[in-house]
Scaffold this motif. Structure first.
Motif, short mmCIF file in Angstrom:
data_model
loop_
_atom_site.label_atom_id
_atom_site.label_comp_id
_atom_site.label_asym_id
_atom_site.label_seq_id
_atom_site.Cartn_x
_atom_site.Cartn_y
_atom_site.Cartn_z
N ALA A 26 40.23 -26.52 -15.54
CA ALA A 26 39.31 -25.45 -15.15
C ALA A 26 39.62 -24.90 -13.77
O ALA A 26 39.38 -23.72 -13.48
N ALA A 27 40.18 -25.75 -12.89
CA ALA A 27 40.49 -25.32 -11.52
C ALA A 27 41.86 -24.67 -11.39
O ALA A 27 42.30 -24.37 -10.28
N SER A 28 42.55 -24.44 -12.51
CA SER A 28 43.88 -23.84 -12.45
C SER A 28 43.83 -22.49 -11.72
O SER A 28 42.93 -21.67 -11.94
N GLN A 48 45.89 -33.60 -13.04
CA GLN A 48 47.18 -34.26 -12.82
C GLN A 48 48.34 -33.46 -13.41
O GLN A 48 49.50 -33.75 -13.11
N VAL A 49 48.04 -32.48 -14.25
CA VAL A 49 49.06 -31.63 -14.86
C VAL A 49 48.61 -30.18 -14.75
O VAL A 49 47.43 -29.89 -14.54
N ALA A 50 49.57 -29.28 -14.90
CA ALA A 50 49.25 -27.85 -14.76
C ALA A 50 48.77 -27.23 -16.06
O ALA A 50 48.06 -26.22 -16.05
N ALA A 51 49.17 -27.81 -17.19
CA ALA A 51 48.79 -27.27 -18.50
C ALA A 51 48.88 -28.37 -19.53
O ALA A 51 49.42 -29.45 -19.27
N GLY A 101 33.85 -25.18 -21.04
CA GLY A 101 34.33 -24.67 -19.75
C GLY A 101 35.06 -25.71 -18.92
O GLY A 101 35.49 -25.41 -17.80
N ASP A 102 35.22 -26.93 -19.45
CA ASP A 102 35.95 -27.96 -18.72
C ASP A 102 37.45 -27.71 -18.70
O ASP A 102 38.18 -28.25 -17.86
N LEU A 103 37.92 -26.92 -19.66
CA LEU A 103 39.32 -26.51 -19.70
C LEU A 103 39.39 -25.00 -19.93
O LEU A 103 38.50 -24.42 -20.55
N LYS A 104 40.45 -24.39 -19.43
CA LYS A 104 40.72 -23.00 -19.75
C LYS A 104 41.57 -22.94 -21.02
O LYS A 104 42.58 -23.61 -21.14
#
Length: 325
Positions: A134-136, A203-206, A221-224
């Motif tokens: 979500a913070a990406s 810990q990972v970008a995607a 909403g915890d992940l995009k």
């Protein structure tokens, strides 16, 4: 020896079929559909096992066979079961398999390939989803790929086992986005829970997995949710665009299909195909597709053989690009 649809696939792949060298179980007479065995070449609870057991339930409920058994043969991405199938001679035997096995044949250097058994039907497809924490800092897949292109090693991607569907999709996406596939920093996790923890912990970008693995976190909403890999949007995450809509000419389905032994007669193959066709046509199977979020990708005969040949070529090429084989 029957010609079967194995002949088409073997010719398309340029391979020579193995002769059956053994027999496990009683051989059914052509046309005898009183019993049916379905091998899931993986551990209980996984995708192949689940699909096999749901098909078993539909065949039973529709009265298409009185005795339907599912059994598991674990190991090496399904290639242990594939090798067993190539030695079988039971005309009442099906093996569930899918895209993961195509990669496993390559990465495990399996002596038995898909050209050594007989295609029966492709049954379902399951879309993959590309997500981010979500913070990406990247609002879209296009933004991520632009950064990925500049420095692939700095943007790790979480997914399932090496050479599996998730890594294949990562490699194909890299190709579509002009990213060097050999530079991908792909981190393989043994289960969806571990990759999900890595995403939620930034810990990972995607991450890449089946829609069912990450869909709930995307909705919360915890992940995009950046894109799904099917031809159309997934009903589970309807607001997430397809890869094509996101600007990448790419479709990947984590499909599953059925094979049988190499020396099946034409009549016995027709009988197996018919029972799978009838199961597919039931309202119960349509309910299964809807509840599981699967796409109906039913296909039989030479069309399925051509599809398998094309998938072997596509997967083999990208695994070589990645450097896994």
């Amino acid at each position: 020896m029957g010609l079967s649809r194995r002949g088409f696939l073997a010719g398309a792949l340029g391979t020579t079929a193995l002769a059956a060298t053994g027999c496990a179980g009683t051989v059914a007479k052509p046309g005898d559909l009183s019993r049916l065995r379905i091998m899931a070449p993986a551990s209980p609870g996984g995708g192949w096992d689940t699909t096999a057991r749901l098909l078993q339930r539909v065949i039973r409920s529709a009265g298409l066979a009185r005795n339907v058994q599912v059994f598991n043969v674990e190991g090496a991405g399904g290639t242990i079961g594939l090798g067993q199938l190539a030695r079988e001679s039971d005309d009442a035997l099906l093996m569930m398999m899918g895209l993961v096995m195509v990669g496993a044949i390559e990465t495990n250097e399996s002596p038995v390939g898909l050209g050594d058994v007989t295609p029966v039907a492709r049954v379902i497809g399951e879309p993959e989803i590309v997500v981010a924490p979500a913070a990406s800092p990247y609002a879209s897949l296009a933004e991520f790929v632009e950064a990925w292109r500049k420095d692939p090693r700095s943007l790790p991607i979480a997914g399932g086992s090496a050479g599996g569907t998730d890594q294949v999709l990562a490699g194909l996406l890299a190709q579509a986005g002009d990213v060097d596939p050999k530079q991908i920093n792909y981190i393989a996790y043994s289960g969806g829970g571990q990759s999900l923890a890595a995403l939620l912990g930034n810990q990972v970008a995607a991450g890449i997995s089946g829609v069912g693995e990450y869909g709930e976190q995307v909705l919360s909403g915890d992940l995009k949710g950046w894109a799904v890999s099917g031809e159309r949007r997934s009903a589970q995450v309807p607001d997430v665009p397809t890869l094509t809509e996101a600007g990448f000419d790419l479709v990947v389905s984590n499909w599953r299909g059925l094979m049988t032994h190499p020396d099946i007669s034409e009549q016995a193959l027709a009988d197996l195909t018919e029972i799978v066709q009838q199961a597919h046509d039931t309202p119960e199977w349509r309910d299964v597709l809807a509840k599981q979020g699967w796409d109906d990708e039913f296909q039989t005969g030479p069309d399925y053989g051509r599809f398998l040949a094309a998938e072997e070529q596509r997967v083999g090429e990208i695994l070589r690009e990645i450097g896994l084989v």
